[in-house]
Design an enzyme around this catalytic site. Structure first.
Site, mmCIF file in Angstrom:
data_model
loop_
_atom_site.group_PDB
_atom_site.id
_atom_site.type_symbol
_atom_site.label_atom_id
_atom_site.label_comp_id
_atom_site.label_asym_id
_atom_site.label_seq_id
_atom_site.Cartn_x
_atom_site.Cartn_y
_atom_site.Cartn_z
ATOM 1 C CE LYS A 118 -4.308 -1.604 2.142
ATOM 2 N NZ LYS A 118 -4.080 -3.056 2.123
ATOM 3 C CD GLU A 202 -4.889 5.659 2.741
ATOM 4 O OE1 GLU A 202 -4.274 5.491 1.672
ATOM 5 O OE2 GLU A 202 -6.027 5.201 2.945
ATOM 6 C CG HIS A 237 -12.021 -1.623 8.783
ATOM 7 N ND1 HIS A 237 -12.624 -0.390 8.640
ATOM 8 C CD2 HIS A 237 -11.457 -1.638 10.017
ATOM 9 C CE1 HIS A 237 -12.424 0.311 9.745
ATOM 10 N NE2 HIS A 237 -11.728 -0.416 10.588
ATOM 11 N NE ARG A 294 -6.512 -10.772 -3.251
ATOM 12 C CZ ARG A 294 -7.697 -10.277 -2.925
ATOM 13 N NH1 ARG A 294 -8.769 -10.590 -3.635
ATOM 14 N NH2 ARG A 294 -7.828 -9.449 -1.894
#
Length: 656
Positions: A118, A202, A237, A294
């Site tokens: 990330k 973030e 999440h 994927r």
């Protein structure tokens, strides 16, 4: 052009079964791999050949790169499909496959490596001009740096494992004082789950939708997108409902998001199936979240609205063929929705559940697809993800798809293991969901008080049904048919029916005609059993004919209630035993799992709410905290211990 004829599927469960169906239909031979815990699993039975790759623990089996490559060598497989999860986004594995002369059915190791981080992928996206969320993605990972960066970003913020996915290593932090513990937990979970404890920070966007774009590339430089999916309904999440197309999508927004998804994919010359995920804000702006290199869990909804088989596309691309469709030819038909059926208890903060699957009767019908890898009798263990299967529906309109899916969820019989089935049905029936008025905070904002998030309390009628089934089962051991009912006609029998920590007292009196008068504190229910076998019973209850699925194991009854199941016990002859809980100092395991960390020792003083033990189960870490102030006594576990659900781990004494 690479050629292959035998595909090893380096995965398990429903995705291994799903890949095999397409591969076998296209004429390929398939090889399954399995751990000791999966020796008789459905994906093993389906395969042409299967290879044992190690013990139940994932590090020694499904994450054991050398064991999987050895299985390919021994079976003569010439290609490997990684599915999703496990090694599917492991660049080292993809490279090792190529070095072993195996076709890796996925993107290049370089693409996996970059997009699997990330931190580095976000840097690349910013450079490429793809809109990104404000945050910190630097190389410095010490606590002081992260605290300073968190203060700069502002709260609330998200901590994310750079190598993570599926909600693991992800934490929402609302206050600066919570940051140290959340950093510790996120790092630990990331390290155990992905072998990498690197984090990014973030800004937490307020009320966004989670919208992702399916992309596909080939070895000839062609790259297209196949529309979007809305994955906003989430818990912890992690996605639980997905649909295609996004219900608020416009042609202009689809074009813009599709263009940015393709721009992201071009930065790594992407080949194969991939997904670019965005957060979409209420004002119509969107930001890059991550790219999954994927096949996605939710790929079936894209298949249903496009009429395409994405696994077939993966195999064709891996064989060097060009994409069979150009962007201008893409057509989306109707609407599709998917729910993830998981072994978890929504009433206990979605704790994973384990047990033996004693009843499984999915409900496929026109317009409904069910992807699963389940067999009656199999054990649902703590070693793997809690996903049991997926129910997917397609309709001409969103409402038709929703209605079909709701019925499929309500009718799907799953007994022996607690699941999120009641939650799924409640979400699909919620007025705001029906109106497509939701975002990724939907459950917390609009569903927190729903009955599906509370313990499943049996109704008076369900308790009466259980009493009747226990009664008939006891007579069946001594008499045939329903004749045994008449032996005690007119005599009232007393029953104590239990569920969890609660008990209910009922009386049963049988009439000559077989009618059962069952009385509780809530009143009288007249019930008559019309027929019965080991799997189900037809009853007349207060004049209404009903069919109920059930399984009985001694004094344990699993009763299907549409939706969901109840686990009830006949405790009539059992002695009453005081129950222990965190409030009296007893700390028990909330599920089967492994102890990964002890933060207290015998004799150490602790405060209520203090973290004592970290338990890992189904790929997630679960903090176990003190229920009272006191001193730790009778510490019965150590790191690495496997523990069972409800096992006593330690006790805290108050000293009074």
């Amino acid at each position: 052009m690479p050629t292959f004829s035998k595909i090893l599927i380096a995965n398990r469960g429903e995705i291994a079964c799903r890949i095999q169906r397409t591969a076998q239909a296209l004429g390929y031979r398939t090889v399954a791999v399995f751990s000791a815990a999966d020796a008789d699993a459905l994906h093993v039975r389906m395969a042409d050949e299967a290879v044992l790759i190690g013990p139940a623990a994932v590090q020694q089996s499904y994450l054991n790169l050398s064991a999987i490559l050895d299985a390919a060598r021994r079976s003569g497989a010439d290609a490997i499909h990684p599915g999703y999860g496990f090694l599917s986004e492991n660049a080292v594995f993809a490279k090792a496959c190529a070095e072993a002369g195996l076709v890796f059915i996925g993107p290049s190791p370089e693409a996996i490596d970059l997009m699997g981080s990330k931190r580095r992928s976000k840097i690349a996206m910013i450079k490429a001009g793809v809109p990104c969320i404000a945050g910190y993605q630097g190389a410095a990972q010490d606590d002081d740096t992260l605290r300073r960066e968190a203060a700069r970003i502002g709260y609330p913020l998200m901590i994310k494992a750079s190598a993570g996915g599926g909600g693991r290593g992800m934490r929402l932090v609302s206050r600066a004082e919570d940051l140290p513990e959340q950093l510790r937990t996120a790092r630990s979970e990331a390290l155990h789950g992905f072998g990498n404890d690197e984090l990014i920070l973030e800004q937490a966007l307020i009320n966004p939708r989670h919208v992702e774009v399916q992309i596909f590339g080939d070895h000839h430089g062609q790259l297209i997108h196949l529309g979007e999916r809305d994955c906003s309904i989430q818990r912890r999440h992690q996605k639980i409902i997905e649909e295609a197309p996004c219900p608020i999508m416009t042609a202009e927004l689809r074009q813009a998001m599709g263009d940015m998804a393709l721009k992201a994919a071009r930065t790594v010359s992407y080949v194969g199936a991939g997904t670019v995920e965005f957060l979409l804000t209420p004002d119509g702006r969107f930001y890059f979240l991550e790219m999954n290199t994927r096949l996605q869990v939710e790929h079936p909804v894209t298949e249903l609205v496009t009429g395409l088989d994405l696994v077939a596309w993966q195999l064709e691309v891996a064989a060097g063929l060009p994409l069979p469709l150009r962007q201008e030819h893409l057509v989306l038909n109707g609407h599709a929705m998917e729910v993830r059926l998981c072994a978890e208890d929504p009433a206990t903060d979605f704790l994973p559940q384990t047990g033996r699957l004693i009843g499984w009767q999915p409900s496929p019908r026109d317009g409904v697809r069910i992807d699963h890898g389940l067999l009656e009798g199999q054990a649902i263990t703590p070693f793997y993800d809690p996903l049991l299967g997926k129910l997917i529906a397609h309709g001409a309109t969103r409402e038709e798809a929703r209605r079909k899916l709701l019925r499929a969820v309500e009718d799907c019989v799953l007994l022996g293991v607690q699941s999120n089935q009641r939650l799924l049905a409640g979400l699909l029936a919620h007025p705001r969901f029906i109106d497509a008025d939701f975002d990724n905070g939907f459950i917390g904002q609009h569903f927190a008080g729903h009955a599906a998030l509370q313990p499943h309390e049996p109704s008076t009628e369900q308790l009466a049904i259980a009493t009747a089934l226990f009664y008939q089962a006891s007579h069946a051991r001594h008499a045939s048919g329903l004749a045994g009912w008449r032996n005690n006609a007119g005599t009232a029998l007393h029953y104590r029916i239990g569920a969890g920590e609660r008990n209910w007292t009922l009386t049963l009196a049988a009439e000559i005609d077989g009618t059962l008068n069952i009385r509780s504190t809530e009143g009288l229910i007249e019930l008559k059993l019309l027929d019965m076998d080991r799997c189900g019973a037809t009853l007349m209850i207060n004049g209404l004919r009903q069919r109920h699925t059930w399984r009985l194991d001694g004094n344990d009854l699993w009763l299907f209630t549409r939706p969901g199941c109840l686990h009830l016990q006949d405790r009539t002859q059992a002695a009453s035993i005081p129950t222990a809980s965190t409030s009296d100092g007893t700390l028990k395991a909330p599920m089967d799992g492994v102890i990964v960390e002890l933060l207290a020792s015998e004799g150490s003083p602790v405060r209520q709410g203090q973290l004592l033990i970290v338990l890992e189960a189904m790929k997630m870490e679960h903090p176990l905290k003190a229920g009272i102030d006191g001193v730790v006594r009778q510490l019965q576990v150590k790191p690495g211990d496997q523990v069972k659900n409800r096992q006593v781990l330690l006790r805290v004494e108050t000293g009074h």
